[in-house]
Scaffold this motif. Structure first.
Motif, mmCIF file in Angstrom:
data_model
loop_
_atom_site.group_PDB
_atom_site.id
_atom_site.type_symbol
_atom_site.label_atom_id
_atom_site.label_comp_id
_atom_site.label_asym_id
_atom_site.label_seq_id
_atom_site.Cartn_x
_atom_site.Cartn_y
_atom_site.Cartn_z
ATOM 1 N N LEU A 115 -0.974 54.489 20.138
ATOM 2 C CA LEU A 115 -1.815 53.410 19.900
ATOM 3 C C LEU A 115 -1.041 51.570 19.993
ATOM 4 O O LEU A 115 -1.641 50.498 20.690
ATOM 5 N N SER A 116 0.836 51.257 19.350
ATOM 6 C CA SER A 116 0.895 50.698 20.086
ATOM 7 C C SER A 116 1.032 50.284 21.507
ATOM 8 O O SER A 116 0.472 49.086 22.553
ATOM 9 N N ILE A 117 1.162 51.121 22.983
ATOM 10 C CA ILE A 117 0.964 51.647 24.264
ATOM 11 C C ILE A 117 -0.268 50.899 24.707
ATOM 12 O O ILE A 117 -0.360 50.277 26.080
ATOM 13 N N ALA A 118 -0.970 51.475 24.241
ATOM 14 C CA ALA A 118 -2.559 51.096 24.374
ATOM 15 C C ALA A 118 -3.087 49.523 24.063
ATOM 16 O O ALA A 118 -3.310 49.258 25.380
ATOM 17 N N THR A 119 -1.831 49.355 22.807
ATOM 18 C CA THR A 119 -2.610 47.725 22.332
ATOM 19 C C THR A 119 -2.038 47.274 23.525
ATOM 20 O O THR A 119 -2.843 46.153 24.310
ATOM 21 N N SER A 120 -0.603 47.169 24.029
ATOM 22 C CA SER A 120 -0.070 46.594 25.270
ATOM 23 C C SER A 120 -0.724 46.364 26.400
ATOM 24 O O SER A 120 -0.719 45.319 26.996
ATOM 25 N N SER A 121 -1.231 47.489 26.249
ATOM 26 C CA SER A 121 -1.604 47.736 27.680
ATOM 27 C C SER A 121 -2.714 46.412 28.024
ATOM 28 O O SER A 121 -3.484 46.408 29.212
ATOM 29 N N VAL A 122 -3.339 46.970 27.290
ATOM 30 C CA VAL A 122 -5.313 46.516 27.112
ATOM 31 C C VAL A 122 -4.468 44.710 27.149
ATOM 32 O O VAL A 122 -5.189 43.987 28.454
ATOM 33 N N ASN A 123 -3.977 44.094 25.944
ATOM 34 C CA ASN A 123 -3.018 42.954 26.269
ATOM 35 C C ASN A 123 -2.423 42.235 27.244
ATOM 36 O O ASN A 123 -2.961 41.241 28.183
ATOM 37 N N ARG A 124 -1.857 43.339 28.372
ATOM 38 C CA ARG A 124 -1.164 42.800 29.406
ATOM 39 C C ARG A 124 -2.093 42.622 30.542
ATOM 40 O O ARG A 124 -2.606 41.343 31.670
ATOM 41 N N LEU A 125 -3.611 43.488 30.741
ATOM 42 C CA LEU A 125 -4.744 43.288 31.716
ATOM 43 C C LEU A 125 -5.370 42.463 31.173
ATOM 44 O O LEU A 125 -5.873 41.400 32.064
ATOM 45 N N VAL A 126 -5.976 41.732 29.722
ATOM 46 C CA VAL A 126 -6.385 40.684 29.835
ATOM 47 C C VAL A 126 -5.652 39.569 29.851
ATOM 48 O O VAL A 126 -5.874 38.497 30.827
ATOM 49 N N LYS A 127 -4.445 39.750 29.715
ATOM 50 C CA LYS A 127 -3.674 38.497 30.258
ATOM 51 C C LYS A 127 -3.387 37.880 31.793
ATOM 52 O O LYS A 127 -3.944 37.305 32.786
ATOM 53 N N GLU A 128 -3.236 39.637 32.437
ATOM 54 C CA GLU A 128 -3.204 39.696 34.030
ATOM 55 C C GLU A 128 -5.356 38.904 34.989
ATOM 56 O O GLU A 128 -4.805 38.172 35.288
ATOM 57 N N GLU A 129 -6.025 39.272 34.161
ATOM 58 C CA GLU A 129 -7.114 38.859 34.380
ATOM 59 C C GLU A 129 -7.381 37.694 34.072
ATOM 60 O O GLU A 129 -7.225 36.395 34.787
ATOM 61 N N ALA A 130 -6.963 36.762 33.237
ATOM 62 C CA ALA A 130 -6.812 35.473 32.706
ATOM 63 C C ALA A 130 -6.200 34.641 33.654
ATOM 64 O O ALA A 130 -5.803 33.267 34.297
ATOM 65 N N SER A 131 -5.231 35.149 34.464
ATOM 66 C CA SER A 131 -4.199 34.807 35.484
ATOM 67 C C SER A 131 -4.287 34.701 36.597
ATOM 68 O O SER A 131 -4.693 33.298 37.245
ATOM 69 N N TYR A 132 -5.630 35.056 37.133
ATOM 70 C CA TYR A 132 -6.188 35.524 38.783
ATOM 71 C C TYR A 132 -7.326 34.490 38.214
ATOM 72 O O TYR A 132 -7.679 33.570 39.374
#
Length: 113
Positions: A7-24
């Motif tokens: 659960l923690s790994i999946a949460t971190s993955s989603v958060n990282r991808l959302v931050k990546e999109e915001a960065s783009y």
């Protein structure tokens, strides 16, 4: 130290991808600002080349969004699956973080659609 839960790994993955999109998105805004500045300044013999390069960079950045959006959707589905599986047994703080990640991912998907 115990290894992170699925659960923690999946949460971190989603958060990282959302931050990546915001960065783009931020990068895209900066590129538009540079193009506006080049259009404003003009005159320079190198300006036309720089303008083409900036427009090419914008197109490359825009091309990243569909694949990134799909990766967010996939990670979101995995996170929701993990949430269902661990709803009663996981740490309440971890579940709260996961639900926040779900909300931010859904917001990012709606925003970019």
């Amino acid at each position: 130290m115990a290894p992170p839960s699925q659960l923690s790994i999946a949460t971190s993955s989603v958060n990282r991808l959302v931050k990546e999109e915001a960065s783009y998105h931020k990068e895209l805004e900066q590129q538009h600002a540079r193009i506006a500045k080049l259009d404003e300044d003009g005159g320079d013999e190198n300006a036309e080349y720089q303008l083409r390069q900036e427009q090419k960079a914008i197109e490359e950045t825009k091309a990243m969004f569909p694949a990134l959006r799909q990766r967010i959707k996939d990670a979101l589905a995995k996170l929701e699956q993990q949430l269902e599986k661990n709803e009663g047994s996981a740490d309440p703080a971890e579940i709260t973080k996961a639900k926040e990640a779900v909300a931010s991912a859904q917001k990012a998907i709606r925003k970019s659609a």
